[in-house]
Write an enzyme that holds these catalytic residues in place. Sequence first.
Site, short mmCIF file in Angstrom:
data_model
loop_
_atom_site.label_atom_id
_atom_site.label_comp_id
_atom_site.label_asym_id
_atom_site.label_seq_id
_atom_site.Cartn_x
_atom_site.Cartn_y
_atom_site.Cartn_z
N PRO A 1 1.34 -1.19 -0.23
CA PRO A 1 0.38 -0.39 0.00
C PRO A 1 0.98 1.10 0.29
CG PRO A 1 -0.77 -1.58 1.69
CD PRO A 1 0.69 -2.07 1.90
N GLU B 1 1.49 -7.47 8.94
CA GLU B 1 1.18 -5.44 8.68
C GLU B 1 1.95 -5.56 7.83
OE1 GLU B 1 -0.95 -3.84 10.52
OE2 GLU B 1 -1.10 -5.46 10.90
N ARG C 1 -0.37 -9.97 -20.98
CA ARG C 1 -1.63 -9.49 -22.01
C ARG C 1 -0.85 -8.93 -23.12
NH1 ARG C 1 -3.81 -4.77 -22.02
NH2 ARG C 1 -5.84 -5.58 -24.19
N ASP D 1 -6.29 -0.95 -26.81
CA ASP D 1 -6.68 -0.80 -25.46
C ASP D 1 -7.03 0.77 -24.88
OD1 ASP D 1 -6.04 -2.85 -24.82
OD2 ASP D 1 -4.00 -2.62 -23.91
#
Length: 261
Positions: free
Chosen positions: A97, A124, A162, A177
């Site tokens: 994160p 954590e 991909r 895309d």
Amino acid sequence: MRVDVVTLFPEFVQQCAGFGVIGRAVERGLLDVVAWNPRDHADGGYRRVDDTVCGGGPGMVMLIEPLRRTLAAARQATNGHAEQPADQPAPVIYLSPQGARLTQDKVRQLAALPRMILLCGRYEGIDERLIEHEVDEELSIGDYVLSGGELAAAVLIDAIGRLQEGALGDTQSAAQDSFSDGLLDCPHYTRPVSDEYGEVPAVLLSGDHAAIARWRRMQSLGRTWLRRPDLLEGLALAVSDQRLLEEFIREHKGNPHEQDH
Ligand code: 9D3
């Protein structure tokens, strides 16, 4: 490309790479995904991979030693292909994160590498000293809380897989895309042409390829304006695109769609 993933849930990551476009890329040898479990490199009967947080507080932190050994093993591994020896540089990417947000630009950069090592945290997170000494780059997939790095690794593998040469069929194309030109995709329709939910827009049935291309471009610009104005701000639109967007906005103001604000 070869991707080594260090994870306490190797089956999860391995299975994520087994379906659809990515599964076929793996079958064709365009992408290799190899998972490594730090528990296999942990000591003692309990094979501990975590311990309590120094300084106190809830949760557990992943130990340095099992991860150090696992990363060393992953780095040294080869998949038997002569052209993919262990001496190819393998950046270690920690999914966390605290990382920079993953973007399609970053995906394109990483997709061009011969290999990389993904590090997934649980609990954590990982002892900061391991991160300082072993991690080249920290990446997050967005501002929401997951329970570990495995889904983020699967997202990255999907996005990178991909883009491997030959992974997409002739009808699909990475050049088409959404985000490749910085705009959202236009709407798509298939048969039946008439349904109780509505009609396929007439222009798409006209056979006029120039008119169809123009309509699609206008829809891409308009939807980006409606839904992701942040994306438009970073673009310098061609005059032709500005005109198409103005036309979309005029029509939209005359006839606003319920879903779009
Ligand atoms: C509940 C624990 N949180 C305390 C404030 C911190 C925290 C630790 C570990 C939050 C999430 C995680 C696990 N997340 C990931 O490993 C992760 C992640 C994410 O949660 N969101 C977006 N991208 C990523 S990449 C890895």
